[in-house]
Design a protein around this motif. Structure first.
Motif, PDB file in Angstrom:
ATOM      1  N   UNK A  26       0.851  -1.169   0.000  1.00 56.92           N
ATOM      2  CA  UNK A  26       0.000   0.000   0.000  1.00 56.92           C
ATOM      3  C   UNK A  26       0.896   1.231   0.000  1.00 56.92           C
ATOM      4  N   UNK A  27       0.352   2.379  -0.403  1.00 57.53           N
ATOM      5  CA  UNK A  27       1.142   3.598  -0.545  1.00 57.53           C
ATOM      6  C   UNK A  27       0.476   4.729   0.233  1.00 57.53           C
ATOM      7  N   UNK A  28       1.200   5.330   1.147  1.00 57.82           N
ATOM      8  CA  UNK A  28       0.722   6.458   1.929  1.00 57.82           C
ATOM      9  C   UNK A  28       0.873   7.732   1.091  1.00 57.82           C
ATOM     10  N   UNK A  29      -0.206   8.520   0.967  1.00 58.82           N
ATOM     11  CA  UNK A  29      -0.173   9.761   0.188  1.00 58.82           C
ATOM     12  C   UNK A  29      -0.135  11.002   1.068  1.00 58.82           C
ATOM     13  N   UNK A  30       0.067  10.840   2.373  1.00 61.77           N
ATOM     14  CA  UNK A  30       0.219  12.004   3.245  1.00 61.77           C
ATOM     15  C   UNK A  30       1.463  12.781   2.833  1.00 61.77           C
ATOM     16  N   UNK A  31       1.491  14.039   3.168  1.00 58.03           N
ATOM     17  CA  UNK A  31       2.659  14.859   2.867  1.00 58.03           C
ATOM     18  C   UNK A  31       2.240  16.182   2.260  1.00 58.03           C
ATOM     19  N   UNK A  32       3.133  16.768   1.504  1.00 58.12           N
ATOM     20  CA  UNK A  32       2.897  18.079   0.916  1.00 58.12           C
ATOM     21  C   UNK A  32       2.088  17.969  -0.365  1.00 58.12           C
ATOM     22  N   UNK A  33       0.959  18.658  -0.401  1.00 63.31           N
ATOM     23  CA  UNK A  33       0.104  18.775  -1.577  1.00 63.31           C
ATOM     24  C   UNK A  33       0.039  20.258  -1.941  1.00 63.31           C
TER      25      UNK A  33
ATOM     26  N   UNK B  20       0.198  22.681   1.236  1.00 61.33           N
ATOM     27  CA  UNK B  20      -0.495  22.326   2.463  1.00 61.33           C
ATOM     28  C   UNK B  20      -0.028  20.939   2.877  1.00 61.33           C
ATOM     29  N   UNK B  21       0.112  20.739   4.181  1.00 64.80           N
ATOM     30  CA  UNK B  21       0.538  19.447   4.691  1.00 64.80           C
ATOM     31  C   UNK B  21      -0.690  18.604   5.022  1.00 64.80           C
ATOM     32  N   UNK B  22      -0.857  17.518   4.293  1.00 65.89           N
ATOM     33  CA  UNK B  22      -1.950  16.567   4.511  1.00 65.89           C
ATOM     34  C   UNK B  22      -1.426  15.506   5.469  1.00 65.89           C
TER      35      UNK B  22
ATOM     36  N   UNK C 220      -7.378  20.558  -3.434  1.00 73.45           N
ATOM     37  CA  UNK C 220      -6.086  19.917  -3.195  1.00 73.45           C
ATOM     38  C   UNK C 220      -5.609  19.325  -4.518  1.00 73.45           C
ATOM     39  N   UNK C 221      -4.303  19.265  -4.697  1.00 73.10           N
ATOM     40  CA  UNK C 221      -3.751  18.673  -5.924  1.00 73.10           C
ATOM     41  C   UNK C 221      -2.385  18.073  -5.615  1.00 73.10           C
ATOM     42  N   UNK C 222      -2.149  16.895  -6.198  1.00 71.48           N
ATOM     43  CA  UNK C 222      -0.831  16.274  -6.120  1.00 71.48           C
ATOM     44  C   UNK C 222      -0.714  15.234  -7.226  1.00 71.48           C
ATOM     45  N   UNK C 223       0.488  14.818  -7.489  1.00 75.98           N
ATOM     46  CA  UNK C 223       0.740  13.717  -8.411  1.00 75.98           C
ATOM     47  C   UNK C 223       1.175  12.509  -7.593  1.00 75.98           C
ATOM     48  N   UNK C 224       0.947  11.335  -8.155  1.00 78.23           N
ATOM     49  CA  UNK C 224       1.403  10.103  -7.530  1.00 78.23           C
ATOM     50  C   UNK C 224       1.726   9.120  -8.642  1.00 78.23           C
ATOM     51  N   UNK C 225       2.458   8.080  -8.296  1.00 80.56           N
ATOM     52  CA  UNK C 225       2.841   7.074  -9.286  1.00 80.56           C
ATOM     53  C   UNK C 225       2.153   5.749  -9.006  1.00 80.56           C
ATOM     54  N   UNK C 226       1.800   5.065 -10.073  1.00 82.30           N
ATOM     55  CA  UNK C 226       1.204   3.733  -9.986  1.00 82.30           C
ATOM     56  C   UNK C 226       2.093   2.793 -10.793  1.00 82.30           C
ATOM     57  N   UNK C 227       2.756   1.873 -10.106  1.00 85.33           N
ATOM     58  CA  UNK C 227       3.631   0.947 -10.821  1.00 85.33           C
ATOM     59  C   UNK C 227       2.855  -0.295 -11.266  1.00 85.33           C
TER      60      UNK C 227
ATOM     61  N   UNK D 225      -7.422  13.309   7.900  1.00 83.40           N
ATOM     62  CA  UNK D 225      -6.985  11.957   8.242  1.00 83.40           C
ATOM     63  C   UNK D 225      -6.168  11.407   7.063  1.00 83.40           C
ATOM     64  N   UNK D 226      -5.481  10.328   7.275  1.00 73.77           N
ATOM     65  CA  UNK D 226      -4.560   9.748   6.298  1.00 73.77           C
ATOM     66  C   UNK D 226      -5.231   9.394   4.974  1.00 73.77           C
ATOM     67  N   UNK D 227      -4.476   9.584   3.890  1.00 72.30           N
ATOM     68  CA  UNK D 227      -4.887   9.221   2.535  1.00 72.30           C
ATOM     69  C   UNK D 227      -3.928   8.144   2.050  1.00 72.30           C
ATOM     70  N   UNK D 228      -4.474   7.047   1.487  1.00 70.98           N
ATOM     71  CA  UNK D 228      -3.594   5.989   0.996  1.00 70.98           C
ATOM     72  C   UNK D 228      -4.227   5.221  -0.159  1.00 70.98           C
ATOM     73  N   UNK D 229      -3.341   4.561  -0.926  1.00 73.07           N
ATOM     74  CA  UNK D 229      -3.719   3.704  -2.049  1.00 73.07           C
ATOM     75  C   UNK D 229      -3.444   2.252  -1.677  1.00 73.07           C
TER      76      UNK D 229
END
Length: 193
Positions: A8-15, A34-36, A59-66, A155-159
């Motif tokens: 699983x991947x935690x998406x918390x952090x800077x957005x 903003x810090x999520x 809110x906006x951010x990028x993430x990677x899906x392998x 609260x935490x955001x995750x994939x």
């Protein structure tokens, strides 16, 4: 995450974030970072601004899906967002959730684009004490026992990738007289979210 997952991947952090008028088009420029997972009104978010009922917080951010994550269905979880949250993957709305205190998720596999890079945007509207939603002790003008608003992802955001059917929770029922424990799994179908 509930239950143990191998991956699983935690998406918390800077957005990135932006405050726009309610109903305006999604922003292309952002106001800052903003810090999520901290509400925009809190100092820990790095922002410390009020939103109000006439504005929306984006809110906006990028993430990677392998490749390992693409083998199964991909769930995007939010521990809590106050109050109305619409989630977009690569510009496509994948769902709306209303409720400031409960966890929710969306199955996002169909919204992914080719390649690893994906975009995630979340539109949040929180009228605090001027709307129809339950709000607890949050008010726009806090005094005495009342709290400031808590708008946004708090609260935490995750994939997490999951198979078509997976266990979301277990119900354990003890029978002390028989010295046994009955365990009943709650099984979910990924596309049924």
């Amino acid at each position: 995450p509930q239950m143990t997952r191998e991956y699983w991947v935690n998406l918390n952090g800077t957005w990135q974030y932006a405050l726009v008028n309610k109903g305006a088009e999604p922003p292309t420029d952002f106001d800052g970072e903003i810090l999520v997972p901290f509400a925009i009104e809190s100092a820990l978010s790095g922002v410390g601004k009020s939103v109000g009922k006439s504005k929306e917080l984006w809110y906006h951010r990028e993430f990677e899906v392998d490749r390992a994550m693409r083998k199964d269905n991909l769930l995007l979880h939010f521990g809590a967002v106050d109050w109305e949250a619409e989630v977009f993957i690569n510009g496509q709305s994948v769902g709306i959730h209303r409720g400031g205190f409960d966890p929710f998720f969306f199955e996002i596999s169909d919204a992914l684009v080719s390649g690893k890079a994906q975009t995630l945007s979340v539109r949040v509207w929180d009228p605090t004490d001027e709307g129809p939603q339950p709000r607890g002790k949050q008010v726009n003008d806090p005094r005495g026992i009342w709290y400031t608003p808590v708008t946004g992802i708090w609260q935490t955001v995750w994939l997490e990738p999951v198979p078509d059917q997976y266990i979301t929770s277990l119900k354990s029922t003890p029978d002390l007289d028989k010295k046994q424990l009955t365990i009943q799994p709650n099984v979910m179908h990924a596309k049924a979210g």
